[in-house]
Motif scaffolding. Structure first.
Motif, short mmCIF file in Angstrom:
data_model
loop_
_atom_site.label_atom_id
_atom_site.label_comp_id
_atom_site.label_asym_id
_atom_site.label_seq_id
_atom_site.Cartn_x
_atom_site.Cartn_y
_atom_site.Cartn_z
N SER A 1 -71.84 2.10 18.50
CA SER A 1 -72.74 3.12 19.26
C SER A 1 -71.64 3.98 19.89
CB SER A 1 -73.45 2.34 20.22
OG SER A 1 -72.68 1.35 20.80
N GLU A 2 -70.45 3.41 20.32
CA GLU A 2 -69.25 4.39 20.76
C GLU A 2 -69.19 5.70 20.01
OE1 GLU A 2 -68.88 1.22 20.23
OE2 GLU A 2 -68.24 0.01 22.52
N ASN A 3 -68.74 5.38 18.47
CA ASN A 3 -68.64 6.27 17.81
C ASN A 3 -69.75 7.47 17.69
OD1 ASN A 3 -66.13 5.81 17.07
ND2 ASN A 3 -66.45 5.17 14.79
N ALA A 4 -71.10 6.90 17.64
CA ALA A 4 -72.27 7.66 17.66
C ALA A 4 -72.47 8.50 19.04
CB ALA A 4 -73.43 6.80 17.49
N SER A 5 -72.35 7.84 20.00
CA SER A 5 -72.22 8.69 21.39
C SER A 5 -71.15 9.91 21.37
CB SER A 5 -72.26 8.14 22.54
OG SER A 5 -72.31 6.68 22.52
N ILE A 6 -69.75 9.53 21.15
CA ILE A 6 -69.02 10.75 21.04
C ILE A 6 -69.21 11.77 19.88
CG2 ILE A 6 -66.60 11.01 20.77
CD1 ILE A 6 -65.95 8.10 21.49
N THR A 7 -69.68 11.19 18.77
CA THR A 7 -69.62 12.43 17.81
C THR A 7 -71.12 13.35 18.26
OG1 THR A 7 -69.10 10.87 16.20
CG2 THR A 7 -70.40 12.78 15.43
N THR A 8 -72.06 12.72 18.73
CA THR A 8 -73.16 13.59 19.09
C THR A 8 -72.86 14.23 20.41
OG1 THR A 8 -74.87 11.76 18.76
CG2 THR A 8 -75.44 13.36 20.04
N ALA A 9 -72.04 13.91 21.15
CA ALA A 9 -71.52 14.62 22.30
C ALA A 9 -70.84 16.01 21.83
CB ALA A 9 -70.88 13.89 23.36
N GLN B 1 -71.73 23.24 19.25
CA GLN B 1 -72.66 24.14 19.09
C GLN B 1 -73.44 24.96 20.34
OE1 GLN B 1 -75.82 21.35 17.01
NE2 GLN B 1 -74.89 21.65 15.15
N HIS B 2 -73.09 24.24 21.45
CA HIS B 2 -73.48 25.01 22.47
C HIS B 2 -72.42 26.25 22.56
CE1 HIS B 2 -75.12 25.88 26.54
NE2 HIS B 2 -73.61 26.16 26.99
N LEU B 3 -71.04 26.17 22.07
CA LEU B 3 -70.18 26.93 22.02
C LEU B 3 -70.36 27.93 20.70
CD1 LEU B 3 -67.25 24.88 23.51
CD2 LEU B 3 -68.29 26.65 24.63
N LYS B 4 -71.22 27.69 20.05
CA LYS B 4 -71.67 28.64 19.18
C LYS B 4 -70.42 28.39 17.87
CE LYS B 4 -74.85 31.65 20.57
NZ LYS B 4 -75.09 30.76 21.85
N LEU B 5 -69.96 27.04 17.65
CA LEU B 5 -68.86 26.83 16.64
C LEU B 5 -69.61 26.10 15.41
CD1 LEU B 5 -66.21 25.43 19.46
CD2 LEU B 5 -65.97 27.43 17.70
N GLU B 6 -69.22 26.15 14.46
CA GLU B 6 -69.60 25.66 13.08
C GLU B 6 -69.22 24.04 13.33
OE1 GLU B 6 -68.51 26.55 9.11
OE2 GLU B 6 -69.17 28.79 9.94
N VAL B 7 -69.87 23.20 12.98
CA VAL B 7 -69.29 21.84 13.05
C VAL B 7 -69.30 21.20 11.60
CG1 VAL B 7 -69.74 19.40 14.10
CG2 VAL B 7 -70.52 21.44 15.34
N ILE B 8 -68.21 20.64 11.33
CA ILE B 8 -68.18 19.76 9.87
C ILE B 8 -67.69 18.69 10.10
CG2 ILE B 8 -66.89 19.88 7.55
CD1 ILE B 8 -66.48 22.99 8.21
N ALA B 9 -68.45 17.75 9.61
CA ALA B 9 -68.08 16.12 9.83
C ALA B 9 -66.98 15.77 8.58
CB ALA B 9 -69.19 15.38 9.76
N VAL C 1 -65.20 23.77 14.21
CA VAL C 1 -64.55 22.47 14.35
C VAL C 1 -64.80 21.34 13.36
CG1 VAL C 1 -64.33 22.58 16.90
CG2 VAL C 1 -66.22 21.38 16.04
N LYS C 2 -63.79 20.59 12.97
CA LYS C 2 -64.16 19.56 11.90
C LYS C 2 -63.72 18.13 12.74
CE LYS C 2 -62.54 20.04 7.88
NZ LYS C 2 -61.72 20.06 6.74
N ILE C 3 -64.89 17.45 12.86
CA ILE C 3 -64.83 16.26 13.61
C ILE C 3 -64.12 15.12 12.91
CG2 ILE C 3 -66.26 14.17 14.54
CD1 ILE C 3 -68.30 16.27 15.30
N ASP C 4 -63.30 14.56 13.35
CA ASP C 4 -62.44 13.47 12.78
C ASP C 4 -62.96 12.40 12.09
OD1 ASP C 4 -59.55 13.12 12.08
OD2 ASP C 4 -60.00 11.26 13.03
N ARG C 5 -62.31 11.84 10.92
CA ARG C 5 -63.25 10.86 10.39
C ARG C 5 -63.24 9.53 11.17
NH1 ARG C 5 -61.19 6.81 6.57
NH2 ARG C 5 -59.03 7.26 6.80
N SER C 6 -62.14 9.35 12.07
CA SER C 6 -62.26 8.02 12.91
C SER C 6 -63.78 8.16 13.57
CB SER C 6 -61.19 8.04 13.75
OG SER C 6 -61.19 9.16 14.49
N PHE C 7 -64.19 9.05 13.82
CA PHE C 7 -65.46 8.94 14.71
C PHE C 7 -66.62 9.14 13.84
CE2 PHE C 7 -62.59 11.76 17.15
CZ PHE C 7 -62.52 10.94 18.40
#
Ligand code: C2E
Ligand code: MG
Ligand code: MG
Ligand code: MG
Length: 287
Positions: A214-222, A228-236, A200-206
């Motif tokens: 802190s909202e963006n931070a919590s959402i992104t962390t989640a 990662q729990h689902l074994k997916l690569e994560v790209i910011a 997944v590629k986490i959208d720039r807005s987050f």
């Protein structure tokens, strides 16, 4: 150009057409002409593993070299291209352009990396999509791992039969699939366990101001944890500052795309900057 449009306006303008329709009309007309005259170029932006400094992949991003307006952003014409179906020839062109470049680089001995292309949902949902990719890879004699695909969440929410079929075919070909703009689309994450995706590629807005909002931070962390729990690569996506980078690395997300490491640039420039003998970034850019 305004003058030219003004002149043509006499021929096409009728009073039932409001200004907006008129502008759409002009854009569509210019877009068709641009396709015939081949006015597009593919830019590349690096995706970097911030832990090793290696460029792990690149994203291909279309630009329209408009004879009067200069470089036009895809945000200004992709919606129209999707509406009119012109996205199909544009997408065909883009995929070929990427394959051509990969083959050229390989032939001249340049070390290559995978390149991802954005696929409109309109194209992705067509039955023949995976066939197009198969034929393309055969024609250029490329292994599937060199071509990656970015789709948005709404692409895989509709028409599940086709989607399952297409994803299986792409997997067979070794083509990786990423969810683009992750977090902005569909409100359920059910699809993440239904489909066999690569990342997944986490959208720039987050990502924006992630260290102070802190909202963006919590959402992104989640989102990072879940992926990662689902074994997916994560790209910011859209990482612009050292603060954003530091925060992401702290959260265990080290695949980074954004102006901090590099803006999209022409293929020539990309090669000189990132593909010479080593694809590593100078260390001062990293941690
Ligand atoms: P996208 O696929 O999410 O691509 C990322 C966009 O974010 C690109 O915009 C890129 O230039 C921009 N970006 C990357 N890092 C940063 C950063 O640090 N800060 C900021 N402010 N922006 C950053 P671009 O090139 O204007 O493309 C916009 C969108 O147009 C793309 O979003 C994609 O949805 C669409 N697009 C571009 N090329 C194609 C294409 O060949 N086919 C299709 N179907 N869509 C395309
Ligand atoms: Mg993308
Ligand atoms: Mg995106
Ligand atoms: Mg997008």
């Amino acid at each position: 150009s305004a003058k030219e449009h003004g002149r043509n306006m006499y021929q096409v303008y009728d009073h039932s057409m409001n200004k907006r329709n008129y502008q759409s009309f002009i854009l569509e007309r210019d877009l068709r002409k641009a396709i015939r005259q081949n006015e597009f170029i593919a830019y590349l932006q690096p995706k970097v593993d911030a832990l090793t400094g290696k460029v792990i992949s690149a994203e291909a991003l279309i630009r329209w070299k408009h004879p009067q307006l200069g470089l036009v952003s895809p945000r200004d014409f992709i919606p129209m291209a999707e509406e009119t179906g012109l996205i199909i020839p544009l997408g065909k062109w883009m995929k070929r352009e990427v394959c051509k470049q990969l083959v050229k680089w390989r032939e001249e001995g340049t070390p290559i990396i995978p390149i991802s292309v954005n696929i409109s949902s309109r194209r992705f949902l067509q039955k023949e999509f995976s066939q197009e990719i198969r034929h393309l890879l055969e024609e250029f004699q490329l292994e599937g791992k060199w071509l990656e695909i970015e789709i948005t969440e709404n692409s895989i929410m509709r028409n599940e039969e086709n989607v399952l079929h297409t994803l299986r075919e792409l997997k067979d070909l070794g083509v990786k699939i990423y969810i683009d703009d992750f977090g902005t689309g569909y409100s359920s994450f059910n699809y993440l366990k239904t489909f066999n995706l690569d990342g997944v590629k986490i959208d720039r807005s987050f990502i924006q101001n992630i260290s102070s909002e802190s909202e963006n931070a919590s959402i992104t962390t989640a989102m990072i944890k879940m992926a990662q729990h689902l074994k997916l690569e994560v790209i910011a996506e859209g990482v612009e500052t050292k603060e954003e980078l530091d925060y992401l690395i702290e959260q265990n997300c080290h695949y980074i795309q954004g102006f901090y490491f590099g803006k999209p640039c022409s293929m020539e420039e990309f090669k000189t900057k990132y593909l010479r003998y080593s694809t590593e970034f100078p260390l001062e850019n990293l941690l």
